[in-house]
Structures are given as structure tokens and as C-alpha cells.
Design a protein around this motif. Structure first.
Motif, PDB file in Angstrom:
ATOM      1  N   GLN A   1      60.605  75.811  -2.585  1.00  0.00           N
ATOM      2  CA  GLN A   1      61.521  74.738  -2.810  1.00  0.00           C
ATOM      3  C   GLN A   1      61.130  73.954  -4.296  1.00  0.00           C
ATOM      4  OE1 GLN A   1      61.863  73.608   1.870  1.00  0.00           O
ATOM      5  NE2 GLN A   1      63.084  72.486   0.467  1.00  0.00           N
ATOM      6  N   VAL A   2      60.336  74.279  -4.978  1.00  0.00           N
ATOM      7  CA  VAL A   2      60.018  73.752  -6.324  1.00  0.00           C
ATOM      8  C   VAL A   2      60.154  75.103  -7.056  1.00  0.00           C
ATOM      9  CG1 VAL A   2      58.061  73.165  -7.752  1.00  0.00           C
ATOM     10  CG2 VAL A   2      58.063  72.383  -5.142  1.00  0.00           C
ATOM     11  N   ARG A   3      60.969  74.699  -8.380  1.00  0.00           N
ATOM     12  CA  ARG A   3      61.403  75.574  -9.188  1.00  0.00           C
ATOM     13  C   ARG A   3      60.991  74.757 -10.732  1.00  0.00           C
ATOM     14  NH1 ARG A   3      65.412  79.069  -7.384  1.00  0.00           N
ATOM     15  NH2 ARG A   3      65.064  79.385  -5.118  1.00  0.00           N
ATOM     16  N   VAL A   4      60.862  75.756 -11.622  1.00  0.00           N
ATOM     17  CA  VAL A   4      60.554  75.355 -12.888  1.00  0.00           C
ATOM     18  C   VAL A   4      61.547  75.964 -14.093  1.00  0.00           C
ATOM     19  CG1 VAL A   4      58.511  75.200 -15.112  1.00  0.00           C
ATOM     20  CG2 VAL A   4      57.922  75.304 -12.304  1.00  0.00           C
ATOM     21  N   LEU A   5      61.698  75.072 -14.896  1.00  0.00           N
ATOM     22  CA  LEU A   5      62.762  75.254 -15.954  1.00  0.00           C
ATOM     23  C   LEU A   5      61.731  75.106 -17.254  1.00  0.00           C
ATOM     24  CD1 LEU A   5      65.272  76.186 -17.054  1.00  0.00           C
ATOM     25  CD2 LEU A   5      66.057  73.791 -17.112  1.00  0.00           C
TER      26      LEU A   5
ATOM     27  N   GLY B  76      49.555  71.155 -20.649  1.00  0.00           N
ATOM     28  CA  GLY B  76      49.396  72.061 -19.576  1.00  0.00           C
ATOM     29  C   GLY B  76      50.183  71.559 -18.183  1.00  0.00           C
ATOM     30  N   THR B  77      51.259  70.679 -18.598  1.00  0.00           N
ATOM     31  CA  THR B  77      52.185  70.420 -17.408  1.00  0.00           C
ATOM     32  C   THR B  77      52.756  71.416 -16.851  1.00  0.00           C
ATOM     33  OG1 THR B  77      52.206  68.072 -18.348  1.00  0.00           O
ATOM     34  CG2 THR B  77      53.934  69.058 -16.444  1.00  0.00           C
ATOM     35  N   GLY B  78      53.385  72.401 -17.831  1.00  0.00           N
ATOM     36  CA  GLY B  78      53.891  73.404 -17.457  1.00  0.00           C
ATOM     37  C   GLY B  78      53.299  74.452 -16.471  1.00  0.00           C
ATOM     38  N   ALA B  79      52.078  74.629 -16.958  1.00  0.00           N
ATOM     39  CA  ALA B  79      51.165  75.619 -16.146  1.00  0.00           C
ATOM     40  C   ALA B  79      51.054  75.057 -14.716  1.00  0.00           C
ATOM     41  CB  ALA B  79      49.850  75.752 -16.674  1.00  0.00           C
ATOM     42  N   ILE B  80      50.882  73.562 -14.546  1.00  0.00           N
ATOM     43  CA  ILE B  80      50.765  73.002 -13.317  1.00  0.00           C
ATOM     44  C   ILE B  80      52.055  73.265 -12.418  1.00  0.00           C
ATOM     45  CG2 ILE B  80      50.301  70.869 -12.162  1.00  0.00           C
ATOM     46  CD1 ILE B  80      48.611  69.860 -14.548  1.00  0.00           C
TER      47      ILE B  80
ATOM     48  N   ASN C 295      50.256  63.293 -13.444  1.00  0.00           N
ATOM     49  CA  ASN C 295      51.013  62.763 -12.510  1.00  0.00           C
ATOM     50  C   ASN C 295      52.210  63.646 -11.624  1.00  0.00           C
ATOM     51  OD1 ASN C 295      50.792  60.035 -13.502  1.00  0.00           O
ATOM     52  ND2 ASN C 295      51.762  60.578 -15.155  1.00  0.00           N
ATOM     53  N   ILE C 296      52.155  64.938 -12.079  1.00  0.00           N
ATOM     54  CA  ILE C 296      53.270  65.871 -11.596  1.00  0.00           C
ATOM     55  C   ILE C 296      52.771  66.409 -10.339  1.00  0.00           C
ATOM     56  CG2 ILE C 296      52.380  68.053 -12.698  1.00  0.00           C
ATOM     57  CD1 ILE C 296      56.032  66.917 -12.119  1.00  0.00           C
ATOM     58  N   ARG C 297      51.505  66.755  -9.984  1.00  0.00           N
ATOM     59  CA  ARG C 297      51.217  67.203  -8.738  1.00  0.00           C
ATOM     60  C   ARG C 297      51.496  65.905  -7.463  1.00  0.00           C
ATOM     61  NH1 ARG C 297      48.196  71.559  -8.607  1.00  0.00           N
ATOM     62  NH2 ARG C 297      46.879  72.016 -10.788  1.00  0.00           N
ATOM     63  N   SER C 298      51.321  64.779  -7.871  1.00  0.00           N
ATOM     64  CA  SER C 298      51.439  63.633  -6.846  1.00  0.00           C
ATOM     65  C   SER C 298      53.189  63.332  -6.594  1.00  0.00           C
ATOM     66  CB  SER C 298      50.817  62.294  -7.568  1.00  0.00           C
ATOM     67  OG  SER C 298      50.998  61.377  -6.591  1.00  0.00           O
ATOM     68  N   ILE C 299      53.551  63.584  -7.830  1.00  0.00           N
ATOM     69  CA  ILE C 299      55.005  63.185  -7.736  1.00  0.00           C
ATOM     70  C   ILE C 299      55.913  64.314  -6.698  1.00  0.00           C
ATOM     71  CG2 ILE C 299      57.274  62.867  -8.862  1.00  0.00           C
ATOM     72  CD1 ILE C 299      55.582  60.319  -8.744  1.00  0.00           C
ATOM     73  N   VAL C 300      55.544  65.382  -7.023  1.00  0.00           N
ATOM     74  CA  VAL C 300      56.294  66.455  -6.346  1.00  0.00           C
ATOM     75  C   VAL C 300      55.975  66.579  -4.766  1.00  0.00           C
ATOM     76  CG1 VAL C 300      56.221  69.070  -6.044  1.00  0.00           C
ATOM     77  CG2 VAL C 300      56.486  67.828  -8.355  1.00  0.00           C
ATOM     78  N   GLY C 301      54.579  66.270  -4.748  1.00  0.00           N
ATOM     79  CA  GLY C 301      54.033  66.248  -3.134  1.00  0.00           C
ATOM     80  C   GLY C 301      54.672  65.249  -2.726  1.00  0.00           C
TER      81      GLY C 301
ATOM     82  N   ASP D 208      54.066  75.526 -12.603  1.00  0.00           N
ATOM     83  CA  ASP D 208      54.103  77.012 -12.068  1.00  0.00           C
ATOM     84  C   ASP D 208      53.324  77.294 -10.990  1.00  0.00           C
ATOM     85  OD1 ASP D 208      55.825  77.876 -14.064  1.00  0.00           O
ATOM     86  OD2 ASP D 208      54.238  78.507 -15.573  1.00  0.00           O
ATOM     87  N   GLU D 209      52.096  76.510 -10.822  1.00  0.00           N
ATOM     88  CA  GLU D 209      51.143  76.604  -9.760  1.00  0.00           C
ATOM     89  C   GLU D 209      52.059  76.053  -8.445  1.00  0.00           C
ATOM     90  OE1 GLU D 209      47.491  74.564 -10.163  1.00  0.00           O
ATOM     91  OE2 GLU D 209      47.210  75.704 -12.311  1.00  0.00           O
TER      92      GLU D 209
END
Length: 249
Positions: A57-61, A43-47, A16-22, A49-50
Motif C-alpha cells: 500500500q506504499v508506492r514511490v514516484l 537518500g530519502t528515495g532509497a528509504i 522523517n519519512i519512515r515515521s510519517i508513513v508508519g 523504496d524500502e
């Protein structure tokens, strides 16, 4: 509104994460996004990071492990404070909160301290939600209104905007609630501090990919904590009233 950070907690949301962030970036280009990942084994964290590498404007914690929704949001709120944001948004990663509705929530926050994307005010809708989940959600909100006197129709809603002065006053270090209860907890704290809370109708859509994190332990926690807070509030009210009578007597 100033600088706005959308906090998206994730645990096993690779589908889901690619779609939601986009969708967030297209719907509200001025806001920033923080993905708070609890070391997802899928592997959500690796996505994440990509996505961050491709968009400033996208950051990762990255967090060390699964610690619950409430802990992830609190970590995100602290990150927002440390980096000078004026407001923070709660948004699920599973698609149930439509990023296309975010501009309406932000517009409402111009005249409010807390904005709740509500399923249960006029105009709010639910799509493909199981009957037992609806019963739990509506029952929890009704129970909260009765036990606490909290004037919110959708007390468990997780699509929210908090202005930073609100978060600064809510004593986040003392919040241990999770799931349903986390949302009730923060709303109750904001209400008791006198902040203005408004509800904006949204369409809530059941996730298409992945599994819900809702469990009976989360519901039990909400029932117990809300009952405790209700009793404490009534005792405080009675104590103030008794103290006033003693002074005037």
C-alpha cells in the motif's frame, strides 16, 4: 470515500519519512500512500523504496530533481487519477501534519468536496512555531480573504483532502504556483468552480528534524499572484455587470 491516496512530497526527508508513513498506515489502514521524491540527495528515495518493498500500500514516484512542492503534488494527483483513486490527500513529510488526524479529515470529506486541516478555526492549534512564521501565515490568509473574498480561515494550509472530481475540474496543467501560493491557488480555483470547502481543526507541530523549505521568494510569489488574481476577478465582475446593463438598457 472509495479509494484514497495520501500524497507525501519529499526532498531530504530521510529523518522523517519512515515515521510519517508508519503513522499513516496505523492511523488509516485503508488508504494508500504515494511518496513523491524529488531525487533527494540524502537518500530519502532509497528509504521510500524500502518502505514500498515491505508494504504493497506504499508506492514511490521518483522525480528527476527538485521542482517544488506544487509540481510534486500535481504529479501525485495525476498518478492518483491514472490509478483510479477517488480522493487525494496532501500531507507534509516533516511531521507537522499529524497522520492521527487524517480519519477526521476523511470523515469530513464525506459531505464536502475539499477539506482543509485548519490551524485558525476553533479548536486548531500551533505547537513550537516561530513567531515570524505565524505572522507570515496569518498575514497571508488575511490578505487572501481581503484580496480574493475566499471564505477560508487558513488559506495556506497544506493538510487537505481533494475529491477527484474537484481535481478533474481545476485545470492542473495551468497551475504554476509553489509553496504558500500553491495552496491558495487550488483553494481559489475550487471556490470559483462552486465546490464545497470545509475546514477541520488540526494541531500543527513544527518539524523536529531537517530544515524548512520556506523562503522569501515563496512569500513574494504569493503576494504577487494573489494581487493579480484579485484584480482579474474584479475586472471580470465589472465586465459582467457592464454587459448586463448594456443588454437591459
Amino acid at each position: 470515500m472509495g479509494r484514497v491516496l495520501v500524497v507525501i512530497p519529499t526532498y531530504n526527508e530521510s529523518a522523517n519519512i519512515r515515521s510519517i508513513v508508519g503513522r499513516v498506515r496505523r492511523s488509516a489502514p485503508a488508504v494508500d500512500v504515494l511518496i513523491a521524491d524529488d531525487n533527494s540527495p540524502d537518500g530519502t528515495g532509497a528509504i521510500a523504496d524500502e518502505l514500498a518493498a515491505a508494504d504493497p500500500q506504499v508506492r514511490v514516484l521518483h522525480r528527476p530533481g527538485k521542482q517544488g512542492l506544487g509540481a510534486a503534488y500535481i504529479a501525485g494527483f495525476r498518478w492518483a487519477r491514472e490509478h483510479g483513486y477517488d480522493a487525494a490527500v496532501e500531507m507534509d513529510a516533516d511531521g507537522s501534519h499529524a497522520p492521527e488526524e487524517l480519519p477526521r479529515l476523511l470523515d469530513a470529506a464525506r459531505d464536502a468536496d475539499v477539506v482543509i486541516g485548519s490551524r485558525y478555526v476553533r479548536g486548531g492549534k500551533l505547537v513550537n512555531w516561530p513567531a515570524h512564521r505565524l505572522l507570515l501565515s496569518r498575514g497571508a490568509s488575511l490578505y487572501t480573504r481581503i484580496a480574493l473574498g475566499l471564505p477560508v480561515r487558513d488559506a495556506t494550509a497544506g493538510y487537505r483532502v481533494y475529491r477527484m472530481p474537484v481535481l478533474d475540474k481545476l485545470e492542473l496543467d495551468q497551475v504554476a504556483s509553489q509553496g504558500y501560493c500553491f495552496q491558495i491557488d487550488l483553494g481559489w480555483r475550487a471556490y470559483r468552480q462552486g465546490f464545497r470547502i470545509v475546514e477541520v481543526p488540526i494541531t500543527f507541530t513544527e518539524r523536529e528534524h531537517g530544515a524548512s523549505k520556506m523562503g522569501t521568494n515563496i512569500v513574494a510569489e504569493a503576494l504577487w499572484r494573489v494581487a493579480t488574481w484579485g484584480v482579474q476577478a474584479r475586472l471580470e465582475t465589472a465586465k459582467r455587470a457592464f454587459g448586463g446593463r448594456r443588454r437591459t438598457g
